[in-house]
Scaffold this motif. Structure first.
Motif, PDB file in Angstrom:
ATOM      1  N   SER A  11       0.820  -1.210   0.000  1.00 22.25           N
ATOM      2  CA  SER A  11       0.000   0.000   0.000  1.00 22.25           C
ATOM      3  C   SER A  11       0.857   1.266   0.000  1.00 22.25           C
ATOM      4  O   SER A  11       0.372   2.358   0.266  1.00 22.25           O
ATOM      5  CB  SER A  11      -0.928   0.005   1.228  1.00 22.25           C
ATOM      6  OG  SER A  11      -0.136   0.099   2.388  1.00 22.25           O
ATOM      7  N   SER A  12       2.143   1.097  -0.282  1.00 22.09           N
ATOM      8  CA  SER A  12       3.027   2.271  -0.262  1.00 22.09           C
ATOM      9  C   SER A  12       3.951   2.243  -1.473  1.00 22.09           C
ATOM     10  O   SER A  12       4.122   1.203  -2.112  1.00 22.09           O
ATOM     11  CB  SER A  12       3.874   2.267   1.018  1.00 22.09           C
ATOM     12  OG  SER A  12       4.801   1.211   0.962  1.00 22.09           O
ATOM     13  N   CYS A  31       4.256   7.620  -1.486  1.00 15.82           N
ATOM     14  CA  CYS A  31       2.790   7.532  -1.459  1.00 15.82           C
ATOM     15  C   CYS A  31       2.412   6.549  -0.361  1.00 15.82           C
ATOM     16  O   CYS A  31       3.039   5.494  -0.230  1.00 15.82           O
ATOM     17  CB  CYS A  31       2.244   6.980  -2.772  1.00 15.82           C
ATOM     18  SG  CYS A  31       2.810   7.873  -4.216  1.00 15.82           S
ATOM     19  N   GLU A  32       1.402   6.897   0.402  1.00 16.57           N
ATOM     20  CA  GLU A  32       0.914   5.992   1.434  1.00 16.57           C
ATOM     21  C   GLU A  32      -0.560   5.729   1.227  1.00 16.57           C
ATOM     22  O   GLU A  32      -1.252   6.524   0.610  1.00 16.57           O
ATOM     23  CB  GLU A  32       1.135   6.609   2.820  1.00 16.57           C
ATOM     24  CG  GLU A  32       2.579   6.489   3.285  1.00 16.57           C
ATOM     25  CD  GLU A  32       2.882   7.441   4.420  1.00 16.57           C
ATOM     26  OE1 GLU A  32       1.999   7.697   5.245  1.00 16.57           O
ATOM     27  OE2 GLU A  32       4.025   7.936   4.442  1.00 16.57           O
ATOM     28  N   ARG A  33      -1.016   4.620   1.778  1.00 17.52           N
ATOM     29  CA  ARG A  33      -2.429   4.230   1.731  1.00 17.52           C
ATOM     30  C   ARG A  33      -2.939   4.065   0.291  1.00 17.52           C
ATOM     31  O   ARG A  33      -4.069   4.433  -0.013  1.00 17.52           O
ATOM     32  CB  ARG A  33      -3.294   5.244   2.511  1.00 17.52           C
ATOM     33  CG  ARG A  33      -2.870   5.408   3.961  1.00 17.52           C
ATOM     34  CD  ARG A  33      -3.731   6.415   4.694  1.00 17.52           C
ATOM     35  NE  ARG A  33      -5.115   5.978   4.765  1.00 17.52           N
ATOM     36  CZ  ARG A  33      -5.632   5.240   5.739  1.00 17.52           C
ATOM     37  NH1 ARG A  33      -4.871   4.862   6.736  1.00 17.52           N
ATOM     38  NH2 ARG A  33      -6.901   4.894   5.729  1.00 17.52           N
ATOM     39  N   ILE A  34      -2.100   3.480  -0.574  1.00 17.20           N
ATOM     40  CA  ILE A  34      -2.566   3.188  -1.936  1.00 17.20           C
ATOM     41  C   ILE A  34      -3.649   2.110  -1.829  1.00 17.20           C
ATOM     42  O   ILE A  34      -3.464   1.090  -1.162  1.00 17.20           O
ATOM     43  CB  ILE A  34      -1.398   2.687  -2.826  1.00 17.20           C
ATOM     44  CG1 ILE A  34      -0.302   3.758  -2.913  1.00 17.20           C
ATOM     45  CG2 ILE A  34      -1.893   2.305  -4.214  1.00 17.20           C
ATOM     46  CD1 ILE A  34       0.993   3.275  -3.553  1.00 17.20           C
ATOM     47  N   SER A  39      -5.530   8.280   0.759  1.00 23.06           N
ATOM     48  CA  SER A  39      -4.165   8.138   0.248  1.00 23.06           C
ATOM     49  C   SER A  39      -3.503   9.515   0.054  1.00 23.06           C
ATOM     50  O   SER A  39      -4.171  10.523  -0.226  1.00 23.06           O
ATOM     51  CB  SER A  39      -4.140   7.339  -1.057  1.00 23.06           C
ATOM     52  OG  SER A  39      -5.229   7.648  -1.869  1.00 23.06           O
ATOM     53  N   LEU A  41       0.413  11.601  -1.084  1.00 24.61           N
ATOM     54  CA  LEU A  41       1.812  11.615  -1.539  1.00 24.61           C
ATOM     55  C   LEU A  41       2.497  12.805  -0.895  1.00 24.61           C
ATOM     56  O   LEU A  41       2.023  13.937  -0.989  1.00 24.61           O
ATOM     57  CB  LEU A  41       1.883  11.754  -3.072  1.00 24.61           C
ATOM     58  CG  LEU A  41       3.227  12.236  -3.650  1.00 24.61           C
ATOM     59  CD1 LEU A  41       4.365  11.259  -3.368  1.00 24.61           C
ATOM     60  CD2 LEU A  41       3.118  12.470  -5.167  1.00 24.61           C
ATOM     61  N   MET A  56      -5.775   7.402  -4.537  1.00 24.36           N
ATOM     62  CA  MET A  56      -4.885   6.528  -5.324  1.00 24.36           C
ATOM     63  C   MET A  56      -5.399   5.095  -5.207  1.00 24.36           C
ATOM     64  O   MET A  56      -4.969   4.343  -4.326  1.00 24.36           O
ATOM     65  CB  MET A  56      -3.444   6.622  -4.802  1.00 24.36           C
ATOM     66  CG  MET A  56      -2.733   7.899  -5.162  1.00 24.36           C
ATOM     67  SD  MET A  56      -1.070   7.932  -4.459  1.00 24.36           S
ATOM     68  CE  MET A  56      -1.235   9.191  -3.224  1.00 24.36           C
ATOM     69  N   ASN A  58      -4.866   2.593  -7.037  1.00 23.36           N
ATOM     70  CA  ASN A  58      -3.884   1.548  -7.366  1.00 23.36           C
ATOM     71  C   ASN A  58      -2.503   2.183  -7.613  1.00 23.36           C
ATOM     72  O   ASN A  58      -2.357   3.406  -7.611  1.00 23.36           O
ATOM     73  CB  ASN A  58      -4.348   0.761  -8.611  1.00 23.36           C
ATOM     74  CG  ASN A  58      -4.640   1.698  -9.773  1.00 23.36           C
ATOM     75  OD1 ASN A  58      -3.823   2.567 -10.091  1.00 23.36           O
ATOM     76  ND2 ASN A  58      -5.802   1.551 -10.388  1.00 23.36           N
ATOM     77  N   HIS A  59      -1.514   1.307  -7.845  1.00 23.07           N
ATOM     78  CA  HIS A  59      -0.132   1.785  -7.996  1.00 23.07           C
ATOM     79  C   HIS A  59       0.064   2.609  -9.265  1.00 23.07           C
ATOM     80  O   HIS A  59       0.944   3.458  -9.321  1.00 23.07           O
ATOM     81  CB  HIS A  59       0.845   0.604  -7.987  1.00 23.07           C
ATOM     82  CG  HIS A  59       1.047   0.019  -6.624  1.00 23.07           C
ATOM     83  ND1 HIS A  59       0.083  -0.717  -5.965  1.00 23.07           N
ATOM     84  CD2 HIS A  59       2.112   0.065  -5.767  1.00 23.07           C
ATOM     85  CE1 HIS A  59       0.538  -1.093  -4.791  1.00 23.07           C
ATOM     86  NE2 HIS A  59       1.763  -0.631  -4.635  1.00 23.07           N
ATOM     87  N   ALA A  62      -0.697   6.023  -8.487  1.00 17.27           N
ATOM     88  CA  ALA A  62       0.370   6.531  -7.604  1.00 17.27           C
ATOM     89  C   ALA A  62       1.592   6.943  -8.430  1.00 17.27           C
ATOM     90  O   ALA A  62       2.139   8.038  -8.235  1.00 17.27           O
ATOM     91  CB  ALA A  62       0.749   5.459  -6.588  1.00 17.27           C
TER      92      ALA A  62
END
Ligand code: ADP
Length: 397
Positions: A11-12, A31-34, A39, A41, A56, A58-59, A62
């Motif tokens: 998730s980061s 980025c956190e809490r993806i 979420s 950044l 966010m 998904n990745h 992000a």
């Protein structure tokens, strides 16, 4: 050339953009809490900081946001994506499938996804998700996989094999792989540079002591043994990980506590180590405070950690037939004079003498904490895993 270093978790997603001419970090963030509501950044560049509170899911989103931040007003450091020459992805486990830094091709991606996930089920799938997202967003940019295990690929069979049936090692790849390889590689090379010697001339024990801890024997610039094993659960006890334990005790504990195999392993990863012994915290600062206030179990946890680490230093000096230098690095190794003193205390017979006043000081950069006449040099060296990833990526191109 600038290299983007990506370290993706489930998730980061942490990143650094490094200019390879100067080897300086020109932008960084995370980025956190993806995939989780809320979420965010947090990005730095150009001496400024900016927080992006953006959904966010998904990745891919992000990575797109990270690339936007790299060009954004105030913190932007590039004008166009073409300035990013390559991307280096940190990968925790390689198994025996990849021995060194590898350029990403469809075949490489396939092997990563089909063969290595079960070796690091928490880390590798997350890194692959980040990698796929990156490929989608930057299809023309070369990507490299840089493995935490690569530096340990030089270990001889006698060091990496477990005493199990050889056929089972061959069939299932169950053996010692080690971890934190980029850190052990970096600090051992820095130590040689600092001492004005060629790596080939030195026998070094590197102690990467952080939330996860591992100790390596580096002989002539090559890793010949390391304390982590098939997974990062092995070696010394850590923040919440047990470290080495008799496999029969695990089966016994699982039976008594009514745990399945995988629950028992989760217990050993999450509920043990110094947190389990102290009953207070996995953070060594809290243990220091607890011990100072007379909490005997905090003191015991610290004592056990130092003792176990010391035993690895001694064992590796024996394995290499000598010792020129001990290096401390990572969160605890760089910041805890108490741990450093506790680890080297009693190693005078090996020629290690600590300069206690120096050890107590906080110094930026490389810090020599042994006495002038100490036969074995003791150094504190800040680790820089991202720089190793960037260097390896650039070298591959
Ligand atoms: P990670 O393995 O997550 O990268 P780090 O290398 O950042 O971990 O190490 C984190 C640990 O470093 C913390 O859990 C804490 O125990 C320890 N630490 C950080 N600062 C200090 C300090 N001043 N004294 C003792 N321990 C410290």
């Amino acid at each position: 050339m600038k290299v983007l270093v990506i370290n993706a978790g489930s998730s980061s997603l942490k990143y650094q953009l490094i200019d390879m001419q100067t080897e300086k970090v020109v932008a960084k963030g995370g980025c956190e809490r993806i995939g989780i509501p809320g979420s965010v950044l947090k990005a730095k560049g150009n001496g400024n900081e900016k927080t992006y509170e953006k959904d966010m899911p998904n990745h891919k989103v992000a990575i797109e946001l990270v690339l936007h931040a790299l060009k954004d007003d105030g913190i932007g450091v590039i004008k166009s994506m073409d300035e990013i020459g390559a991307v280096g992805h940190r990968i925790v486990a390689s198994g025996e499938y990849f021995k060194k830094t590898t350029l990403v091709t469809p075949d490489v991606l396939k092997t990563l996804e089909e063969k290595t996930f079960e070796l690091a089920p928490l880390h590798n799938p997350a890194a692959a998700t980040g990698l796929r997202a990156c490929i989608e967003v930057m299809p023309k940019t070369p990507m490299a996989l840089v493995f935490d295990t690569s530096f340990h690929a030089t270990m001889p069979e006698k060091a990496y094999l477990y005493g199990i049936a050889y056929e089972d090692y061959k069939e299932y790849g169950v053996r010692r792989y080690g971890a934190h390889g980029t850190s052990h590689k970096f600090v051992s090379a820095e130590a040689a540079k600092y001492l004005g010697k060629k790596p080939e001339q030195l026998k070094i024990v590197t102690c990467h002591l952080g939330n996860g801890s591992s100790i390596s024997a580096v002989d002539g610039g090559k890793c010949v043994d390391t304390s982590m094993g098939f997974t990062p659960l092995a070696g010394v006890m850590m923040g919440t990980r047990s470290g080495d334990i008799d496999a029969s005790a695990v089966e016994f504990l699982a039976r008594k506590k009514g745990l399945s195999h995988s629950e028992a392993v989760t217990y050993l990863n999450k509920k043990c180590g110094v947190a389990g012994i102290s009953g207070v915290s996995s953070d060594f600062r809290d243990l220091d405070d607890g011990a100072k206030q007379g909490n005997a179990r905090c003191a015991l946890a610290l004592d056990m950690f130092n003792y176990q680490t010391k035993k690895f230093v001694g064992a590796y000096a024996a394995a290499m037939g000598g010792l020129a230098c001990i290096v401390f690095t990572a969160g605890i190794g760089e910041n805890s004079p108490n741990v450093r003193e506790g680890v080297v205390e009693g190693l005078e017979f090996l020629g290690v003498t600590l300069e206690k006043n120096e050890n107590a000081k906080r110094v930026d950069g490389i810090h020599e904490i042994s006495t002038k006449d100490s036969k074995v040099k003791v150094l504190v060296i800040p680790t820089n895993e991202e720089l190793v990833i960037a260097r390896e990526t650039a070298a591959l191109l």
